[in-house]
Scaffold this motif. Sequence first.
Motif, PDB file in Angstrom:
ATOM      1  N   ASP A   1     -12.516  11.891 -12.104  1.00 18.04           N
ATOM      2  CA  ASP A   1     -12.439  12.872 -13.184  1.00 18.04           C
ATOM      3  C   ASP A   1     -12.513  12.091 -14.485  1.00 18.04           C
ATOM      4  O   ASP A   1     -11.501  11.577 -14.961  1.00 18.04           O
ATOM      5  N   GLY A   2     -13.738  11.954 -15.008  1.00 17.96           N
ATOM      6  CA  GLY A   2     -13.924  11.054 -16.138  1.00 17.96           C
ATOM      7  C   GLY A   2     -13.670   9.629 -15.675  1.00 17.96           C
ATOM      8  O   GLY A   2     -14.250   9.171 -14.683  1.00 17.96           O
ATOM      9  N   ASP A   3     -12.766   8.919 -16.350  1.00 15.31           N
ATOM     10  CA  ASP A   3     -12.424   7.545 -15.956  1.00 15.31           C
ATOM     11  C   ASP A   3     -11.283   7.497 -14.944  1.00 15.31           C
ATOM     12  O   ASP A   3     -10.917   6.409 -14.481  1.00 15.31           O
ATOM     13  N   THR A   4     -10.729   8.649 -14.597  1.00 15.47           N
ATOM     14  CA  THR A   4      -9.618   8.684 -13.650  1.00 15.47           C
ATOM     15  C   THR A   4     -10.157   8.667 -12.229  1.00 15.47           C
ATOM     16  O   THR A   4     -11.007   9.478 -11.859  1.00 15.47           O
ATOM     17  N   ARG A   5      -9.676   7.720 -11.445  1.00 16.92           N
ATOM     18  CA  ARG A   5     -10.110   7.554 -10.054  1.00 16.92           C
ATOM     19  C   ARG A   5      -8.901   7.745  -9.157  1.00 16.92           C
ATOM     20  O   ARG A   5      -7.823   7.211  -9.430  1.00 16.92           O
ATOM     21  N   THR A   6      -9.103   8.491  -8.061  1.00 18.67           N
ATOM     22  CA  THR A   6      -8.012   8.761  -7.126  1.00 18.67           C
ATOM     23  C   THR A   6      -8.469   8.470  -5.708  1.00 18.67           C
ATOM     24  O   THR A   6      -9.517   8.960  -5.270  1.00 18.67           O
ATOM     25  N   THR A   7      -7.685   7.681  -4.998  1.00 16.55           N
ATOM     26  CA  THR A   7      -7.929   7.387  -3.586  1.00 16.55           C
ATOM     27  C   THR A   7      -6.837   8.048  -2.757  1.00 16.55           C
ATOM     28  O   THR A   7      -5.642   7.957  -3.081  1.00 16.55           O
ATOM     29  N   TYR A   8      -7.242   8.718  -1.682  1.00 15.60           N
ATOM     30  CA  TYR A   8      -6.294   9.300  -0.727  1.00 15.60           C
ATOM     31  C   TYR A   8      -6.504   8.634   0.627  1.00 15.60           C
ATOM     32  O   TYR A   8      -7.635   8.428   1.068  1.00 15.60           O
TER      33      TYR A   8
ATOM     34  N   GLU B   1      -1.073   4.276 -10.186  1.00 12.22           N
ATOM     35  CA  GLU B   1       0.224   4.760  -9.731  1.00 12.22           C
ATOM     36  C   GLU B   1       0.066   5.196  -8.283  1.00 12.22           C
ATOM     37  O   GLU B   1      -0.847   5.966  -7.957  1.00 12.22           O
ATOM     38  N   VAL B   2       0.936   4.701  -7.414  1.00 14.33           N
ATOM     39  CA  VAL B   2       0.779   4.913  -5.982  1.00 14.33           C
ATOM     40  C   VAL B   2       1.967   5.689  -5.430  1.00 14.33           C
ATOM     41  O   VAL B   2       3.121   5.299  -5.630  1.00 14.33           O
ATOM     42  N   HIS B   3       1.682   6.784  -4.747  1.00  9.16           N
ATOM     43  CA  HIS B   3       2.681   7.560  -4.010  1.00  9.16           C
ATOM     44  C   HIS B   3       2.375   7.421  -2.527  1.00  9.16           C
ATOM     45  O   HIS B   3       1.217   7.543  -2.112  1.00  9.16           O
ATOM     46  N   GLN B   4       3.404   7.197  -1.722  1.00  9.77           N
ATOM     47  CA  GLN B   4       3.208   7.024  -0.281  1.00  9.77           C
ATOM     48  C   GLN B   4       4.317   7.725   0.487  1.00  9.77           C
ATOM     49  O   GLN B   4       5.444   7.853   0.006  1.00  9.77           O
TER      50      GLN B   4
ATOM     51  N   GLN C   1       4.087   4.921   7.868  1.00  8.95           N
ATOM     52  CA  GLN C   1       3.418   3.715   7.405  1.00  8.95           C
ATOM     53  C   GLN C   1       3.105   3.821   5.913  1.00  8.95           C
ATOM     54  O   GLN C   1       2.913   4.912   5.390  1.00  8.95           O
ATOM     55  N   ARG C   2       3.071   2.675   5.252  1.00 15.89           N
ATOM     56  CA  ARG C   2       2.687   2.628   3.838  1.00 15.89           C
ATOM     57  C   ARG C   2       1.209   2.204   3.780  1.00 15.89           C
ATOM     58  O   ARG C   2       0.872   1.021   3.750  1.00 15.89           O
ATOM     59  N   LEU C   3       0.334   3.205   3.792  1.00 14.79           N
ATOM     60  CA  LEU C   3      -1.093   2.954   3.972  1.00 14.79           C
ATOM     61  C   LEU C   3      -1.708   2.189   2.812  1.00 14.79           C
ATOM     62  O   LEU C   3      -2.570   1.325   3.018  1.00 14.79           O
ATOM     63  N   TRP C   4      -1.312   2.512   1.581  1.00 17.04           N
ATOM     64  CA  TRP C   4      -1.880   1.778   0.448  1.00 17.04           C
ATOM     65  C   TRP C   4      -1.432   0.322   0.488  1.00 17.04           C
ATOM     66  O   TRP C   4      -2.215  -0.586   0.180  1.00 17.04           O
ATOM     67  N   THR C   5      -0.214   0.072   0.900  1.00 15.57           N
ATOM     68  CA  THR C   5       0.277  -1.301   1.011  1.00 15.57           C
ATOM     69  C   THR C   5      -0.542  -2.076   2.039  1.00 15.57           C
ATOM     70  O   THR C   5      -0.903  -3.245   1.819  1.00 15.57           O
TER      71      THR C   5
ATOM     72  N   ASN D   1       5.140   3.468  -6.798  1.00 13.55           N
ATOM     73  CA  ASN D   1       5.086   2.159  -7.445  1.00 13.55           C
ATOM     74  C   ASN D   1       3.727   1.982  -8.112  1.00 13.55           C
ATOM     75  O   ASN D   1       2.829   2.826  -7.978  1.00 13.55           O
ATOM     76  N   THR D   2       3.556   0.885  -8.809  1.00 19.85           N
ATOM     77  CA  THR D   2       2.271   0.545  -9.419  1.00 19.85           C
ATOM     78  C   THR D   2       1.517  -0.381  -8.486  1.00 19.85           C
ATOM     79  O   THR D   2       2.039  -1.418  -8.058  1.00 19.85           O
ATOM     80  N   GLY D   3       0.301   0.007  -8.137  1.00 23.25           N
ATOM     81  CA  GLY D   3      -0.492  -0.800  -7.221  1.00 23.25           C
ATOM     82  C   GLY D   3      -1.046  -2.047  -7.890  1.00 23.25           C
ATOM     83  O   GLY D   3      -1.113  -2.150  -9.118  1.00 23.25           O
ATOM     84  N   ARG D   4      -1.480  -2.969  -7.052  1.00 26.03           N
ATOM     85  CA  ARG D   4      -2.020  -4.229  -7.560  1.00 26.03           C
ATOM     86  C   ARG D   4      -3.504  -4.123  -7.868  1.00 26.03           C
ATOM     87  O   ARG D   4      -4.001  -4.757  -8.813  1.00 26.03           O
TER      88      ARG D   4
END
Length: 380
Positions: A299-306, A326-329, A333-337, A266-269
């Motif tokens: 990576d440049g302007d691209t930011r990734t959180t794990y 863009e969020v994959h989980q 548990q849905r950790l990003w949520t 889904n798309t994160g808030r």
Amino acid sequence: MDWEKEAGKLADRVTDPDSLWRAPVATVPRHDLVPCWWETDDTGRWTRRSGTDDPAAWSEAAYSDRSLITQVGPLHADRAGPGDRPEGLPTSSATLPSLVVRMLRHGRLGDGLSLLDLGTGAGGLTAYASRRIGYRHVTSLDVDPYLTEAASVRLAAIGLHPTFVTADATTRVPGTYERIVSTVGLPAGPGLRPVLAALAPGGRIATTIGRTSLIVTGWKHANGDVVGVIERDMAGFMPTRSGDDYPPALADLFAHARTSKGETTNTGRYPAVNVAEAWELQSMLEVTTPGVESAFETDGDTRTTYLVHPDGSWARAVGEWTDPPEVHQGGPQRLWTLLERIRHRLNAEGSLPLLGARVCITPDGVVHLSRGGWRGTLGG
């Protein structure tokens, strides 16, 4: 090296003119406590620095208000060769002097009161406290025998002879103390019990709780409870360890999080964020979902959180700068949520209920938090 002049300048930076800690900072030769240390080079690899090879850099590093990493994984810089390139996490350091002074102030030391310094490291806090209240009242404990031995020798060379103990504080703390100041993050739960037992009734503790940046201070009551507050102050101390290194991180799950599509997409808030550097977010996540580990890449302007959890849960959030990611989980548990719920509360209320919260630590090591109608626990 004119270390007295440099130590005086450091004292000017980290203490007030009327502070009782001014003289200790100004009279401890910090460079003697850190003859070698690790720095990262342009590629992010660890490089050993030796003070005798570059006295100017040694003076600048030792008398700047910054932490110096002295050990990475099991390899201490003192015992490394010029070509060694350790991998892993820092496992010991010389803590930045301003933070050492802040923790000592939180500890409310006093003349004639016995102090336990948890986490000897390079011996800086032990040295400052010994100058202030007398070394006969100071005991310093670390799990690593090299650290306690090296600090003992180096402090003896400047006329200080506190007691040093090598022990795992999560299993055994010999003695009883009226003040305990910890510069390692103590684990809530069973691993905190030995430390609590070593605090005398009426005594005071100042520590962070492991996996958080929360500074807890409190007084021990006759029933064994330690009652106090989460200070409106934070610190990023290393967690306690029981051996010469930390257990392996959840490497396989991090690798899975980097490549998997996810059970939900889904798309994160909110934008991707470096959770480890967002101390209040990370601390609240530990309260609500204990055990989450994080990583962050750019990576440049691209930011990734794990985000990963020992139960197999994982999340990956990828976005351009402040754009919604863009969020994959996957997993139970849905950790990003869960993280977004915390961030929504922060945005909606302007703060989280952690800083300033009341604390009660029961003898079983469980940390009970409360503020207004909010309740939370660590180690329960």
